[in-house]
Design an enzyme around this catalytic site. Structure first.
Site, mmCIF file in Angstrom:
data_model
loop_
_atom_site.group_PDB
_atom_site.id
_atom_site.type_symbol
_atom_site.label_atom_id
_atom_site.label_comp_id
_atom_site.label_asym_id
_atom_site.label_seq_id
_atom_site.Cartn_x
_atom_site.Cartn_y
_atom_site.Cartn_z
ATOM 1 N N HIS A 160 -72.625 6.352 119.167
ATOM 2 C CA HIS A 160 -72.750 5.080 118.447
ATOM 3 C C HIS A 160 -72.978 3.919 119.425
ATOM 4 O O HIS A 160 -72.639 4.023 120.608
ATOM 5 C CB HIS A 160 -71.440 4.781 117.699
ATOM 6 C CG HIS A 160 -71.187 5.660 116.513
ATOM 7 N ND1 HIS A 160 -70.014 6.353 116.341
ATOM 8 C CD2 HIS A 160 -71.954 5.932 115.425
ATOM 9 C CE1 HIS A 160 -70.058 7.026 115.189
ATOM 10 N NE2 HIS A 160 -71.223 6.796 114.617
ATOM 11 N N CYS A 247 -62.754 3.375 116.496
ATOM 12 C CA CYS A 247 -63.101 4.129 115.287
ATOM 13 C C CYS A 247 -61.903 4.502 114.445
ATOM 14 O O CYS A 247 -62.067 4.916 113.303
ATOM 15 C CB CYS A 247 -63.948 5.339 115.622
ATOM 16 S SG CYS A 247 -63.160 6.486 116.693
HETATM 17 C C1 CIR Z 1 -68.270 12.129 114.294
HETATM 18 O O1 CIR Z 1 -69.028 12.800 114.989
HETATM 19 O O2 CIR Z 1 -68.679 11.481 113.340
HETATM 20 C C2 CIR Z 1 -66.797 12.128 114.639
HETATM 21 N N1 CIR Z 1 -66.436 13.385 115.170
HETATM 22 C C3 CIR Z 1 -66.457 11.011 115.611
HETATM 23 C C4 CIR Z 1 -66.692 9.649 115.035
HETATM 24 C C5 CIR Z 1 -66.298 8.559 115.977
HETATM 25 N N2 CIR Z 1 -66.549 7.297 115.387
HETATM 26 C C6 CIR Z 1 -66.704 6.175 116.057
HETATM 27 O O3 CIR Z 1 -66.686 6.182 117.264
HETATM 28 N N3 CIR Z 1 -66.920 5.067 115.379
#
Ligand code: CIR
Length: 254
Positions: A160, A247
């Site tokens: 991201h 997150c």
């Molecule tokens: C994903 O791949 O969507 C999750 N395993 C990790 C999401 C992390 N989100 C973020 O950094 N905003």
């Protein structure tokens, strides 16, 4: 009042989506302890923590940031880029409607909240494997009437935009310049991650403090050297699921 929306670590965390990291064995109980300590840090920094109900069948539900973009005037519910995460926003929206009018991004648009970096009235939005041009256009149409400008930003080698750059103060960011072109970020002052810690650019600003992973000590020292008030948190178990400190919460004033 500062509100931090969070969501419990799911029993199925080990089945999380992974994009840039190999799958490691995950200790869910340890991830829960780290998540609880993170919530405690948010409380200590003045936030009122509100938990959305657990969704144990959704491995990535703990990463609540990706489900919404909460602005002062409205909350935009996202349509996450990973198909496995599309059921996450519903219950978050149900909670958020007590705090903000809601709008939503719809298919074929996709946006993950982790791709949206707000600096004043500008939203920098990462063009990533999770956020597409249709999603960015929808987001822009929803927020521009409230005076926000939306600037797409290319990201590379990471999940991201906020894996590559995050806010650590007023017009001040922490960044990995190898993962994002910083010339789009206007006049923000940039603190660069230590080159030995490329994944260290994700920090969570809470008022005048910055919550930051203890497992990136060299960048932590850089931040302190730059005068940042750093609150370290242990979050290496959640990092195995490609999660960072931004997150695991949606922070906003109410
Ligand atoms: C994903 O791949 O969507 C999750 N395993 C990790 C999401 C992390 N989100 C973020 O950094 N905003």
């Amino acid at each position: 009042m500062l509100v931090a929306l969070t969501r419990p670590v799911s029993d199925s965390l080990e089945q999380c989506a992974l994009t840039h990291q190999p799958r490691h064995r995950l200790d869910v109980a340890r991830a829960r302890r780290q998540h609880a300590a993170y919530e405690e840090v948010l409380r200590r920094l003045g936030a009122s923590v509100v938990q959305v109900a657990a969704a144990h069948e959704l491995p990535d539900a703990v990463f609540i940031e990706d489900t919404a973009v909460v602005l002062d005037e409205l909350a935009v519910i996202t349509h996450p880029g990973a198909a496995s995460r599309r059921a996450e926003p519903g219950p978050v929206a149900a909670t958020l409607q007590a705090y903000r009018p809601l709008a939503e991004v719809r298919s074929p648009g996709t946006v993950d909240g982790g791709d949206v970096l707000r600096v004043d009235r500008t939203l920098y939005v990462g063009r990533s494997s999770r956020t597409n041009d249709a999603g960015i256009a929808q987001l822009a149409a929803l927020v521009e009437p409230f005076g926000y400008a939306v600037h797409p930003v290319e990201v590379r080698h990471c999940l991201h935009l906020k894996s590559a750059v995050s806010e650590i103060g007023t017009r001040r960011v922490l960044a990995n310049p190898a993962w994002v072109s910083l010339d789009r970020l206007g006049d923000c002052e940039v603190v660069a991650v230590d080159p030995s810690e490329p994944a260290a650019a994700n920090a969570l600003r809470v008022e005048d403090s910055v919550v930051f992973p203890a497992h990136h000590p060299a960048t932590l020292d850089r931040l302190r050297g730059a005068g940042v008030v750093v609150v370290p948190v242990e979050c290496d178990e959640l990092a195995k699921a490609e999660g960072g400190v931004t997150c695991c919460s949606l922070l906003f004033r109410h």
